[in-house]
Design an enzyme around this catalytic site. Structure first.
Site, PDB file in Angstrom:
ATOM      1  CD  GLU A  49      24.969  22.125 -40.622  1.00 53.54           C
ATOM      2  OE1 GLU A  49      24.765  23.218 -40.159  1.00 53.54           O
ATOM      3  OE2 GLU A  49      24.609  21.717 -41.979  1.00 53.54           O
ATOM      4  CG  ASP A  60      21.156  18.195 -49.461  1.00 49.52           C
ATOM      5  OD1 ASP A  60      21.885  19.345 -48.987  1.00 49.52           O
ATOM      6  OD2 ASP A  60      21.003  17.315 -48.692  1.00 49.52           O
ATOM      7  CE1 TYR A 174      20.751  26.495 -42.979  1.00 47.90           C
ATOM      8  CE2 TYR A 174      22.154  24.891 -41.788  1.00 47.90           C
ATOM      9  CZ  TYR A 174      21.853  25.391 -42.814  1.00 47.90           C
ATOM     10  OH  TYR A 174      22.604  25.185 -44.006  1.00 47.90           O
TER      11      TYR A 174
END
Lengths: 267, 399
Positions: A49, A60, A174
């Site tokens: 990835e 994040d 995911y």
């Protein structure tokens, strides 16, 4: 797409689960980044990835925020990550998923991005802030199914919504393991197991679990039921802590080997 | 509803702009919020409770004041000030935080979080949290903590916890990033009060609905005192909540000109400005599509303004639409021009305006020139300037 499919079939035959390795492209610089990725591929990651750096990575945690900032400081951008992808494709056949926020794609041009991503040998893209409600504006330019839009599911996703998302999913799913940003603690394997089962009952695609997975023990736990595990922040932390060391690629490789071992269930 | 066609559409799009560009973890919370907002904003108890608070707690309606001496000094159009600086906490921000916090209470949420730049939205959120007995965390960039120190103290006094944000430039954009990150982790109990008409749907619409009271009152007040609609409305635009609140009830009054004023900082030909609509390109920031200050690879640029509340590289999506449809025009005012306007209002009217609002005022003083006194310009005086004293004094000392 074919690469993703074949990879998961191959792993199933070998009684292994996928180790998905995330790195921000161009961190700490372009040539070291390529060296690290080369080593990671040699050491057993099953899917790469590759992160496109963004100035405002709201999904994040601090580790990946800093890696993104390091990469941007080196002048890395979406165009250079596509070049890097092309170069990585010459050394490996594993699936490559581009990981990005939507703004760099939008600024680059959604159509141009698709064409160049396919041409560079990427197999799909995960756009972290592009939910199904908005994704048609990007996928309407996609001609065939040789390129996957990897869909995210979260612990907060209700069942009905999950079923809807799964209808348009491709490649793999995911599954975000926990509420929170990348790299944070608090992995609860039993909750993840429950949600993995729910996804399986509605969809045949492989399920990879990410966020908050950092040790071989975490990997073993999750890989015992999921089809793959994603590790990102733990690799980026190693880059950060060993940034000046000449054997940085080998340090990352060692971690890859430890984690990969935890995905093998054949013995 | 004033508008002939409904904006936004059911997916939160204002033409090309708006939408919901957020991670999946937040998506269900945003859908839940949308349902709750549409449900309770039509609920009689909710409406009555909010309007009672606006009247008895905020002190609405705020006055519409004819700035006689300032107008005379300019010798042009008549300038009226919508005195949002007289609302409780000293700015228009409280209209929205009360609305959202009340909604949070109806939804059963127990914690409020907010980002703040100038600190006005943070103070308004902290105030509301105290009023409702809710827990409150305010995310604020370290640069803003420094230049808006009095507001930091006010928030602490009100019982809020300040979370300093040192990522990026330590300003509003980074505070918003950090608030979103926190929200992802605490999404079930926490209500995120966004202070501007920015963010993912339903925020731009919701904040507009809670702020449109400014324009509704203004329209009644100007009709009452002059018997006609104003010629021009002028408001500053950072994210754009005070401008949207003033403009929205006038959108269908086609003869009313609307001017949004962005911060030109040190000048539009430098890289130190926050003129997103004048100099930006279409992008996605903080959950919606709008004009954004960015480079050609989609990295967000730093904004600059002397005014912390305008120091933002994005703008509300509805303003982007109003710009493209030319219903409103967007001009800009430099740091220096804003300071001059601040001084002018102090001296001629005995009102210390916020640096944000001083941008709108500076534009009004330009627009007013050469016009007849029959021409009416209304400025949204969105906040008071006490918080800016230190910035203003230190700037003046350098001159």
């Amino acid at each position: 797409m074919e690469r993703i499919k074949e990879k998961f079939i191959e792993l199933k035959e070998k009684k292994e689960k996928a180790l998905v390795g995330f790195l921000t492209g161009g961190d700490p610089d372009m040539s070291k980044s390529f060296d690290i990725i080369t080593k990671m591929c040699e050491s057993g990651i099953d899917v790469l990835e590759l992160g496109i750096p963004f100035s405002d990575p709201t999904a994040d945690g601090p580790v990946i925020q800093r890696s993104s900032a390091r990469s941007i400081a080196k002048g890395i951008n979406i165009s250079k990550i596509l070049e890097l992808t092309k170069k990585i494709r010459t050394i490996t056949d594993i699936p490559i998923i581009l990981f990005t926020y939507y703004n760099p794609v939008l600024a680059f041009g959604v159509k141009k991005f698709y064409k160049q991503a396919v041409k560079s040998g990427a197999d799909g893209v995960l756009v972290v802030d592009l939910p199904p409600e908005e994704s048609d504006e990007m996928t309407k330019f996609w001609k065939d199914d040789n390129f996957s839009l990897i869909r995210l599911l979260a612990p907060t996703t209700p069942l009905d919504r999950m079923k809807n998302i799964l209808k348009s999913a491709s490649g793999f799913i995911y599954l975000v393991s926990k509420t929170g940003v990348t790299g944070s603690d608090g992995l609860d394997a039993s909750k993840v197991l429950k949600q993995t089962k729910m996804i399986r009952s509605a969809c045949d695609l492989p399920v990879c679990v990410g966020f908050g997975i950092s040790t071989p023990d975490d990997v073993r736990q999750i890989a015992s039921f999921a089809d793959g595990v994603v590790i990102g922040s733990a690799f980026e932390k190693l880059i950060e802590d060993n940034i000046a060391k000449p054997d940085l690629p080998s340090i990352i490789a060692k971690k890859v080997k430890e984690c990969k071992k935890a995905t093998v269930f054949s013995q | 509803m004033n508008s002939k066609r409904k904006t936004p559409d059911s997916n939160g799009h204002f033409g090309l702009f708006g939408g919901r560009y957020v991670g999946e973890t937040i998506m269900p919370a945003i859908l839940e919020l949308e349902d709750a907002f549409y449900k309770y904003s039509k609920n009689r108890n909710f409406i009555e409770e909010l309007s009672s608070l606006l009247k008895n707690y905020v002190g609405r309606p705020t006055p519409l004041y004819y700035a006689r001496r300032l107008s005379k000094e300019i010798n042009g159009a008549s300038i009226y000030l919508k005195r949002e600086d007289l609302a409780h906490t000293g700015a228009h921000k409280i209209n929205n935080t009360l609305g959202q916090a009340l909604l949070a209470r109806y939804m059963g949420k127990t914690k409020l979080i907010a980002e703040t730049g100038a600190g006005q939205h943070g103070v308004a959120t902290a105030t509301t949290a105290a009023l409702f007995g809710m827990q409150c965390h305010i995310f604020m960039g370290i640069q803003d903590i420094q230049r808006q120190a009095p507001n930091v103290k006010r928030m602490e006094l009100l019982g809020a916890k300040i979370i300093p944000v040192d990522s990026g430039t330590g300003t509003l954009k980074d505070a918003m990033n950090e608030a979103m990150r926190y929200w992802v982790g605490e999404v079930k109990e926490t209500f995120y009060i966004i202070g501007s008409v920015a963010g993912p749907h339903p925020y731009p619409e919701m904040v507009r609905e809670f702020q449109k009271i400014i324009g509704i009152e203004t329209k009644e007040q100007i009709m009452h005192s002059t018997g006609k609609l104003p010629d021009t409305l002028i408001a500053c635009v950072g994210g754009g909540s005070n401008a949207m609140g003033l403009f929205y009830p006038f959108l269908n009054d086609k003869k009313v000109e609307m001017i949004g004023v962005e911060a030109a900082g040190k000048g539009l030909d430098t890289d130190k400005h926050a003129a997103t609509l004048s100099k930006g390109t279409v992008g996605v920031l903080h959950g919606s599509k709008s004009y954004v200050l960015q480079d050609k690879f989609g990295q967000i640029n730093e904004a600059h303004s002397i005014s912390a509340g305008l120091d933002y590289p994005g703008v509300g999506p509805e303003h982007s639409l109003l710009k493209d449809t030319k219903r409103a025009s967007y001009l800009s005012i430099t740091d220096n021009e804003a300071l001059d306007a601040l001084h002018a209002l102090c001296r001629h009217e005995g009102i210390i305006p916020a640096l944000e609002s001083s941008h709108a005022l500076a534009q009004a003083m330009k627009t007013a020139k050469g016009k007849s006194p029959q021409n009416i310009i209304i400025v949204n005086l969105s906040g008071r300037g006490d918080k800016d004293l230190e910035t203003v004094l230190s700037f003046d000392a350098k001159q």
